[in-house]
Design a protein around this motif. Structure first.
Motif, PDB file in Angstrom:
ATOM      1  N   ASP A 128       0.814  -1.206   0.000  1.00  0.00           N
ATOM      2  CA  ASP A 128       0.000   0.000   0.000  1.00  0.00           C
ATOM      3  C   ASP A 128       0.854   1.265   0.000  1.00  0.00           C
ATOM      4  N   ASP A 134      -2.750   2.379  -7.924  1.00  0.00           N
ATOM      5  CA  ASP A 134      -3.921   2.067  -7.101  1.00  0.00           C
ATOM      6  C   ASP A 134      -4.646   0.813  -7.581  1.00  0.00           C
ATOM      7  N   GLY A 135      -4.847   0.690  -8.899  1.00  0.00           N
ATOM      8  CA  GLY A 135      -5.531  -0.481  -9.421  1.00  0.00           C
ATOM      9  C   GLY A 135      -4.755  -1.761  -9.179  1.00  0.00           C
ATOM     10  N   LYS A 137      -2.555  -2.337  -6.804  1.00  0.00           N
ATOM     11  CA  LYS A 137      -2.557  -2.647  -5.372  1.00  0.00           C
ATOM     12  C   LYS A 137      -3.868  -3.295  -4.951  1.00  0.00           C
ATOM     13  N   ARG A 138      -4.996  -2.813  -5.504  1.00  0.00           N
ATOM     14  CA  ARG A 138      -6.279  -3.435  -5.183  1.00  0.00           C
ATOM     15  C   ARG A 138      -6.327  -4.877  -5.683  1.00  0.00           C
ATOM     16  N   GLU A 139      -5.827  -5.105  -6.912  1.00  0.00           N
ATOM     17  CA  GLU A 139      -5.835  -6.454  -7.490  1.00  0.00           C
ATOM     18  C   GLU A 139      -5.000  -7.416  -6.657  1.00  0.00           C
ATOM     19  N   ALA A 141      -4.007  -7.162  -3.490  1.00  0.00           N
ATOM     20  CA  ALA A 141      -4.609  -7.379  -2.178  1.00  0.00           C
ATOM     21  C   ALA A 141      -5.809  -8.319  -2.283  1.00  0.00           C
ATOM     22  N   SER A 142      -6.598  -8.178  -3.354  1.00  0.00           N
ATOM     23  CA  SER A 142      -7.739  -9.066  -3.561  1.00  0.00           C
ATOM     24  C   SER A 142      -7.272 -10.504  -3.789  1.00  0.00           C
ATOM     25  N   LYS A 145      -6.278 -12.174  -0.542  1.00  0.00           N
ATOM     26  CA  LYS A 145      -7.439 -12.652   0.224  1.00  0.00           C
ATOM     27  C   LYS A 145      -7.987 -13.945  -0.367  1.00  0.00           C
TER      28      LYS A 145
END
Length: 387
Positions: A128, A134-135, A137-139, A141-142, A145
């Motif tokens: 982060d 940003d995109g 980092k979201r991918e 992190a997803s 999970k």
């Protein structure tokens, strides 16, 4: 045991050979220190290869296993090596790695790996903290999970959902692809989905040979170094040169596809390159499309992102950038033409280097510079845009 000064190989495992070799040091061998023949499956544990031209040569069908082994001062190294801190034998003139005294027990190693999931929050925080992206980092992190849930289902005895861990990183140079690849490997290792999570970088020159029969062994050697971690292929589209149908790059791709199938749980492959060229790579072999099902797009950095990168560099090197200097930097990056020569993060790092050079020239003329003089970068230190 020490094997030194042999005229040929230090260890020779012929076709179909088995066996276990532990706590051995090999050095100054005439041929590659270790040779493994076809269908041979020896186990080398806590072995050190040092001071020789080549550490390992093995047949394409070899199935050797290397546990906690290491190479030192080897000209050509393809031996799968141990993570930092894992013990190997300490030979004369070679210090044991930190945290080991020459013999690590298997339970200790298992305990270390099991504690990896505790590292997830810090690894995600490190992700982060990356500038921009940003995109991406979201991918990532997803995916972390999702893979955590896959692991929990497996532990509960449930079938895992279909999941490909291999990725396409599509983006221009300097957009952080290698940095994210390294973090991705560490995340998978923390989840217990990779043994080590280390990163092995390669490009066309590392994978493609110069004559018939040379490419498959080169590709295999690089792939084996990445087992337990991530193989990051930069400018991967170069394996399929535009307009050249008959090229050794196709052999490298075919070899990679087979190895990815044979070691589907042991390695992650990330193919990176310019967005417009990666489709050509995927279309070159049907096996690639089924294995690379997810693409992460790395956008170019904005001018504000580039200023932030320079500010990080300044903090790291104990400089300060006041607001007026940051404003001058922002204007400078806004004026830079975004051609194919634009380097993104590299452009920011080069700007910082030129700022420190200009600062040094300016401060060198002062008779008694203050601490502020020595640390503060002024708007005058911001380099002009070269047309």
């Amino acid at each position: 045991m020490t094997i030194e000064g042999t005229g040929k190989n230090g260890v020779y495992a012929g076709d179909g050979a088995l066996g276990l070799l532990e706590d051995c040091t090999l050095s100054a061998t005439g041929f590659p220190a270790v040779y493994v023949g076809a269908k041979a499956a020896p186990v080398l544990r806590r072995c050190l290869v040092r001071d020789t031209d080549e550490d390992l040569s093995q047949d394409d069908d070899a199935a050797a296993r290397f546990e906690a082994c290491r190479s030192s001062n080897v000209r050509t190294g393809t031996l799968p090596t141990a993570p930092e801190g894992e013990a190997v034998p300490a030979a004369a003139g070679v210090a044991a790695p930190p945290g080991g005294s020459g013999g690590a027990s298997t339970p200790a190693a298992t305990e270390h790996e099991g504690a990896g999931e505790d590292q997830l929050p810090e690894l995600l925080a490190e992700l982060d903290r990356l500038v921009g992206l940003d995109g991406v980092k979201r991918e990532v992190a997803s995916m972390a999970k999702l893979m955590r849930m896959v692991k929990r289902r497996q532990e509960a005895g449930l079938q895992p959902p279909p999941l490909s861990r291999h990725l396409i990183f599509a983006g221009n140079p300097g957009t952080g692809k290698t940095t994210v690849a390294r973090l991705y490997g560490r995340l998978l290792a923390a989840l217990g989905l990779l043994v080590r999570g280390h990163l092995v970088e390669a490009d066309r020159s590392a994978l493609v040979g110069e004559y018939v029969g040379h490419t498959a062994p080169k590709t295999t050697a690089v792939f084996q170094r990445a087992l337990g971690g991530v193989l990051f292929i930069d400018e991967a589209y170069a394996l399929v040169p535009a307009g050249q149908g008959n090229d050794f790059g196709q052999e490298a791709i075919s070899t990679l596809v087979k190895l990815m199938e044979d070691h589907r749980d042991d390695v992650v492959v990330i193919a990176a390159g310019y967005p417009d060229d990666m489709d050509r790579l995927i279309d070159s072999n049907p096996g690639l499309a089924s294995r690379f099902t997810r693409t992460l797009r790395f956008d170019d950095y904005s001018s504000a992102d580039l200023v932030e990168i320079v500010e990080h560099q300044a903090t790291r090197h104990e400089y300060r950038i006041p607001r007026d200097t940051a404003a001058a930097l922002l204007a400078r990056f806004d004026a830079v033409e975004r051609t194919e020569r634009f380097g993104n993060g590299r452009t920011a790092r080069q700007a910082f280097q030129r700022m420190t050079e200009q600062h040094a020239m300016r401060v060198a003329d002062l008779d008694d510079p203050s601490d502020e003089d020595l640390t503060v970068l002024q708007p005058a230190d911001v380099p002009a845009v070269v047309a």
